[in-house]
Design a protein around this motif. Structure first.
Motif, PDB file in Angstrom:
ATOM      1  N   UNK A  99       0.881  -1.527  -0.100  1.00 16.59           N
ATOM      2  CA  UNK A  99       0.090   0.016   0.195  1.00 16.59           C
ATOM      3  C   UNK A  99       0.844   1.195  -0.034  1.00 16.59           C
ATOM      4  N   UNK A 100       1.754   1.994   1.081  1.00 19.78           N
ATOM      5  CA  UNK A 100       2.610   2.219   0.852  1.00 19.78           C
ATOM      6  C   UNK A 100       3.713   2.541  -0.218  1.00 19.78           C
ATOM      7  N   UNK A 149       1.387   6.475  -6.577  1.00 16.11           N
ATOM      8  CA  UNK A 149       0.412   7.906  -7.202  1.00 16.11           C
ATOM      9  C   UNK A 149       0.274   8.652  -6.785  1.00 16.11           C
ATOM     10  N   UNK A 150       1.303   9.263  -5.899  1.00 16.15           N
ATOM     11  CA  UNK A 150       1.305  10.769  -5.363  1.00 16.15           C
ATOM     12  C   UNK A 150       2.497  11.573  -6.422  1.00 16.15           C
ATOM     13  N   UNK A 209       1.200  13.988  -8.752  1.00 16.99           N
ATOM     14  CA  UNK A 209       1.910  15.716  -8.165  1.00 16.99           C
ATOM     15  C   UNK A 209       2.929  15.805  -9.543  1.00 16.99           C
ATOM     16  N   UNK A 210       3.206  14.878  -9.826  1.00 12.31           N
ATOM     17  CA  UNK A 210       4.852  15.193 -11.367  1.00 12.31           C
ATOM     18  C   UNK A 210       3.677  15.721 -12.279  1.00 12.31           C
ATOM     19  N   UNK A 219       5.989  13.435   0.373  1.00 16.51           N
ATOM     20  CA  UNK A 219       5.508  12.294   1.308  1.00 16.51           C
ATOM     21  C   UNK A 219       6.470  11.675   1.882  1.00 16.51           C
ATOM     22  N   UNK A 220       7.680  11.859   1.758  1.00 16.37           N
ATOM     23  CA  UNK A 220       8.250  11.028   2.854  1.00 16.37           C
ATOM     24  C   UNK A 220       7.672  11.152   4.397  1.00 16.37           C
ATOM     25  N   UNK A 221       7.728  12.026   4.851  1.00 17.62           N
ATOM     26  CA  UNK A 221       6.901  12.124   5.886  1.00 17.62           C
ATOM     27  C   UNK A 221       5.810  11.488   7.010  1.00 17.62           C
TER      28      UNK A 221
END
Lengths: 241, 244
Positions: free
Chosen positions: B23-24, B30-31, B35-36, B61-63
């Protein structure tokens, strides 16, 4: 052989284990008796090297746990009180993993896993995921991991806790059988267990040894030929503490 | 070394037996793609270094996602008490820490590797400096490794995975925020240039951006290495003192 000298453990101001000394020789099964909260599990955690003692020394087969923890731990098979397991693994996968940690590889690993599965009657659930196991099977899976490397010393914290009478019988017989060639220390608060499988027993109360002897000696010590009577005489009621 | 690998194998199996890793990785892909392509308009801008259109979004995203992958690292061991088994096995605490850490890092390496189509697309459409792209990937992965080390430290404190997630994300977010342009400007107006510079260099942004443009500055590697090392040393300290 297990040798414990002047072992103490304090958590803040609370003294859990207070100057405990005892020896368990090869071929001996020592029952570690005591009411809940007497310091049995804390002692076992120190003997297995999980907790460092506040003071005192533990040696396993003449290897000092403080100075050579990894060599000493390699000699021990340990069943913790809650029989912890990785729920996301299968029984066999878990046993393979612990065998790997114990340095067993290839056919040695395969044989050790098969032997442990057989000894603990886990054939039926070998490929089952651990999170679907009943309490009895969970307990036996954890017991199996403690036997994998054929350790010289076995430390079992309440090995029959939560088992049904048939399973209890099997585990006691297993302890008795293994006790002939190994050094076993196991804790319990079930007195009949001591008579069924121990060659010697100590009673611990508030972190101190209050009685030590063979089951027969302990019964005689009570004056009423009853272990239960002695247990009641030498231990403190938790409501009185 | 063998012990590290045994732990590593177990952890990898565990990540990919459960949904968390999939999932991650999926959400990350996807995110980042949204964004790109949608927000940063990759196709219109024609940013061949991928600096602003692609890598720019990674730390954000990593946060959240890095602590999600790492939150079970120690919290789960505490909760199920398997930490007691690990503590009585004849292996060092460091072997377990490194085995677990490397496994979680591998999950993120897989996630980053799966963004390869964007690299192929860039090479197909334009003539990018692949060294700068590689440097961008390195920077992104180092941010991941830093956040993972922080998550490892936080999870060594508690058996509650949600607490681990919230605190780790918060700490990572602070590191992200320090040195973010707007914050840096705000510090500059109040405390002056020098203070702003020092302040900025303590956050992740300064070091990430420098790698992002292909600068291999020693101070960036020192910063990342320090965060990772201090967090892992802290993990070892907490795990040992919890048993004392």
């Amino acid at each position: 052989m297990i040798e414990v000298n002047n072992l103490c453990k304090s958590f803040g101001s609370k003294v859990a284990v207070d100057d405990l000394s005892f020896k368990v020789k090869k071929g001996e099964v020592l029952g570690f008796l005591g009411p809940n909260g007497a310091g049995k599990s804390t002692t076992m955690r120190m003997v297995t090297g999980y907790f460092p003692p506040t003071s005192g020394e533990v040696s396993i087969c003449d290897i000092n746990m403080r100075t050579h923890p990894e060599q000493a731990k390699a000699k021990i098979g340990y069943l913790p009180e809650s029989a912890p397991l990785y729920d996301d693994m299968s029984v066999k996968g878990f046993l393979k993993f612990t065998a790997g940690i114990r340095g067993l590889a290839g056919s040695d690993q395969k044989d050790a896993v098969e032997r442990a599965i057989e000894t603990c009657f886990l054939q039926k659930v070998a490929y089952q995921s651990i999170d679907t196991l009943s309490k009895g099977y969970r307990h036996r899976t954890c017991l199996a991991q403690s036997l994998l490397h054929d350790p010289e010393v076995l430390i079992l914290d309440e090995p029959t806790d939560g088992l049904d009478p048939n399973q209890k019988y099997e585990v006691r017989e297993l302890i008795k059988r293994l006790g002939e060639s190994k050094t076993i220390l196991f804790s319990t608060h079930i007195l009949e267990e001591v008579e069924a499988s121990c060659t010697r027993a100590v009673i611990v109360d508030q972190g101190r040894i209050v009685a030590d002897g063979t089951p027969e000696e302990l019964r005689n010590q009570s004056g009423k030929d009853s272990l239960q009577e002695l247990f009641r005489q030498v231990t403190t009621l938790d409501t009185a503490a | 070394m063998k012990d590290i690998f045994t732990i590593y194998k177990r952890e990898m199996a565990s990540y990919f037996n459960q949904l968390t890793a999939y999932i991650s990785i999926f959400i990350f892909l996807i995110f980042v793609m949204i964004m790109t392509f949608a927000v940063a308009q990759f196709m219109r801008v024609g940013d061949a270094s991928l600096q602003y259109t692609f890598f720019y979004w990674h730390p954000l995203v990593y946060v959240l996602l890095v602590p999600i992958v790492g939150m079970r690292m120690w919290s789960d061991e505490h909760r199920s008490n398997t930490i007691e088994l690990l503590g009585t096995f004849p292996i060092s605490t460091w072997s377990v820490i490194l085995g677990k850490y490397l496994a979680a890092a591998t999950v993120w390496l897989v996630a980053l590797a799966l963004t390869f189509p964007i690299w192929i697309t860039t090479n197909y459409l334009g003539d990018p400096d692949n060294f700068v792209i590689f440097s961008g990937y390195l920077g992104s992965f180092l941010v991941c490794l830093s956040f993972l080390a922080i998550t490892s430290l936080v999870s060594s404190f508690t058996k509650d995975q949600v607490v681990t997630l919230v605190i780790s994300s918060f700490v990572c977010f602070l590191l992200f925020l320090i040195g973010f342009d707007q914050v840096a400007r705000w510090v500059q107006t109040i405390f002056g240039d020098e203070a702003s510079e020092i302040f900025t260099s303590t956050g992740i942004w300064d070091h990430f951006r420098s790698l992002n443009v292909g600068n291999f500055r020693l101070q960036d590697f020192v910063w990342f290495a320090t965060v990772i090392l201090v967090s892992l040393l802290g993990t070892n300290f907490i795990l040992n003192s919890k048993r004392a």
